[in-house]
Each structure stands twice: as C-alpha cells, then as structure tokens.
Design an enzyme around this catalytic site. Structure first.
Site, PDB file in Angstrom:
ATOM      1  N   ASN A  89      46.988  46.015  42.868  1.00 50.70           N
ATOM      2  CA  ASN A  89      46.461  44.654  42.944  1.00 50.70           C
ATOM      3  C   ASN A  89      45.172  44.442  42.154  1.00 50.70           C
ATOM      4  O   ASN A  89      44.467  43.462  42.373  1.00 50.70           O
ATOM      5  CB  ASN A  89      46.235  44.279  44.417  1.00 50.70           C
ATOM      6  CG  ASN A  89      47.480  44.437  45.260  1.00 50.70           C
ATOM      7  OD1 ASN A  89      47.513  45.241  46.188  1.00 50.70           O
ATOM      8  ND2 ASN A  89      48.544  43.706  44.910  1.00 50.70           N
ATOM      9  N   LEU A  96      40.570  41.183  40.895  1.00 54.37           N
ATOM     10  CA  LEU A  96      41.370  41.553  42.064  1.00 54.37           C
ATOM     11  C   LEU A  96      42.279  40.404  42.457  1.00 54.37           C
ATOM     12  O   LEU A  96      41.862  39.237  42.507  1.00 54.37           O
ATOM     13  CB  LEU A  96      40.450  41.909  43.240  1.00 54.37           C
ATOM     14  CG  LEU A  96      41.129  42.330  44.541  1.00 54.37           C
ATOM     15  CD1 LEU A  96      41.772  43.702  44.388  1.00 54.37           C
ATOM     16  CD2 LEU A  96      40.134  42.342  45.684  1.00 54.37           C
ATOM     17  N   CYS A  97      43.530  40.718  42.735  1.00 50.27           N
ATOM     18  CA  CYS A  97      44.482  39.718  43.219  1.00 50.27           C
ATOM     19  C   CYS A  97      44.645  39.894  44.724  1.00 50.27           C
ATOM     20  O   CYS A  97      45.244  40.866  45.192  1.00 50.27           O
ATOM     21  CB  CYS A  97      45.830  39.887  42.513  1.00 50.27           C
ATOM     22  SG  CYS A  97      47.069  38.656  43.007  1.00 50.27           S
ATOM     23  N   ILE A  98      44.086  38.955  45.482  1.00 54.75           N
ATOM     24  CA  ILE A  98      44.144  39.037  46.937  1.00 54.75           C
ATOM     25  C   ILE A  98      44.192  37.616  47.499  1.00 54.75           C
ATOM     26  O   ILE A  98      43.500  36.709  47.007  1.00 54.75           O
ATOM     27  CB  ILE A  98      42.928  39.819  47.496  1.00 54.75           C
ATOM     28  CG1 ILE A  98      43.042  40.018  49.011  1.00 54.75           C
ATOM     29  CG2 ILE A  98      41.621  39.135  47.117  1.00 54.75           C
ATOM     30  CD1 ILE A  98      41.962  40.945  49.576  1.00 54.75           C
ATOM     31  N   LEU A 134      42.811  46.288  51.464  1.00 55.73           N
ATOM     32  CA  LEU A 134      43.843  46.194  50.440  1.00 55.73           C
ATOM     33  C   LEU A 134      43.889  47.453  49.568  1.00 55.73           C
ATOM     34  O   LEU A 134      44.951  47.850  49.093  1.00 55.73           O
ATOM     35  CB  LEU A 134      43.601  44.973  49.561  1.00 55.73           C
ATOM     36  CG  LEU A 134      44.670  44.666  48.509  1.00 55.73           C
ATOM     37  CD1 LEU A 134      45.980  44.247  49.183  1.00 55.73           C
ATOM     38  CD2 LEU A 134      44.193  43.579  47.553  1.00 55.73           C
TER      39      LEU A 134
END
Length: 241
Positions: A89, A96-98, A134
């Site tokens: 991620n 960051l992809c969250i 994550l």
C-alpha cells in the site's frame, strides 16, 4: 479552527514515545523559537514500529503530513520520507494508500463506505496508528505496489526479508539522542484509585468509633434501671403478704 485544533493535537502527540514530531521551518519566522519557527500546517514525523510481533519491528520511519486550512473537515496528506519501503500500500514515491486519508463520504467507484474514510472525528494520532496497523496488515486487493502485493501473498519469506533489510537501513536515520522506547516507557501510567473518601470513612476518630451508640446505650441503662425498680416493688409486695 484548523490552527487551534492542530496546536492541541501537536501538544498531545509530543507526549507520546512512539512518535517524534517537528514542524517544517517557516520562511516567515526562520529564526523564531519553538513552534513560532515552524509551519503548523506541515509536520515532520518519525514513527517507531514498537510492535514486537511486527516484521517491521525496530524501524524508524520518517514521514511528512500536510494540512489544508479547512482541516479537520478535509484529511491531511501523508507520505513516507523513508525511501525503499516495499509494501503493498505504499507507492514508490512514498505516498500511502489508506482509506482513512480519503475524502469524506461514500465512494461508488472504489466501494469505500463513508465510515471507512476520513471524518472530523479522526485526528493525526488515529491516522498514524492506522498507518502502523496497515504496515502489518496490508490491503492487497487494490495495491499501490503490485509486486509487493504478489510477494506478500505468494512468497512471505522473501517479503519479510526485504522488510528486515529496510528496518536496518532506517535505523541510520534515527536522530542523535533518540532511541526506540522500551515496553515500560510505552506502558500507560498507573491511575490512582479514587478511594480517599473510603479511607476517611474507615479511619474514624475515637469519638466516631461509637458510631452514634452512646445515646442509645444511655437509654438502655435507664430502661434497665426501671426494670430493676419494678422488680424490687414486686418483691416488697410479696413479702408484705
């Protein structure tokens, strides 16, 4: 509102041992003291991975956060400054992809519900804790790094080896005088029980130890004296007969 909220969150986070926070130097006050020398809307962060069960345990991850003037109604922008993080991620540029950092509301295209995305109840601490979670539990169904996602799924040993390599490299960025917090430093401070009133109740003075029985005892003595007088009268009457 944004400035007041950020000042409160900054003060709170600086009490935590697992994160280090500083502000980017402000060009308006380059020689100021304390927070006056920094841009409150741009933060520099150092995240310690303190979970002993994490493959990233011991890492010191540098990151940055940027806030808009309408914070907390819109989410901050988070990205890693530490390079080479190989994670499903994390994009190659450190972004960051969250879900928690996605704009408020349902998103039909991604399928994310509003309760998964940003809302005003979130804050910097909840974001950072979500980031650390994550790292250990990546979302591989819609990865930012496809190669990392495939390796995490199919070759966990190799993935873990790359993570350990990053951990070692990240420790070169630890600021002078800083060190990873110990378990005892991370433990919450014990709360003193609020039992002062109970202690006062049981530690009574000598006068209070009678617990209000002195008056009733005197009444009982009077009652006993009356019984004795009555018995004496009955005895005298029998003898006279």
């Amino acid at each position: 509102m944004a400035q007041k909220r950020l000042m409160q969150e900054l003060a709170q986070l600086r009490k935590e041992k697992w994160v280090e926070v500083d502000l980017f130097v402000s060009m308006r006050h380059p020689e100021g003291d304390g927070d006056d020398a920094g841009d409150l809307f741009r933060w520099k962060l150092g995240l310690w991975v303190v979970n002993p069960d994490s493959v990233w345990h011991g890492a010191y991850l540098r990151a940055s956060m940027r806030f808009d003037k309408d914070y907390p109604y819109q989410p901050p922008v988070f990205s890693f400054v530490t390079r080479g993080i190989f994670h499903p991620n994390v994009y190659e540029n450190g972004t960051l992809c969250i879900s928690i950092l996605h704009k408020p509301g349902d998103d039909i295209q991604s399928g994310e519900m509003a309760n998964e995305r940003w809302n005003v109840l979130h804050g910097v601490e909840s974001v950072l804790r979500s980031v650390l979670l994550l790292m250990d539990d990546p979302e591989i169904s819609s990865p930012a790094n496809v190669d990392a996602s495939v390796m995490y799924r199919d070759n966990r040993a190799e993935y873990n080896a790359r993570a350990k390599k990053l951990v070692k490299a990240s420790q070169a960025d630890i600021p002078r005088g800083s060190s990873m917090p110990t378990a005892s430093e991370l433990a919450p401070a014990p709360q003193k029980a609020d039992n002062d009133d109970d202690d006062d109740f049981w530690n009574m003075s000598d006068e209070e130890e009678d617990f209000g029985g002195s008056d009733s005892d005197a009444d009982m003595d009077d009652f006993d004296d009356e019984d004795d007088d009555e018995d004496d009268k009955q005895s005298d009457t029998k003898e006279s007969k």
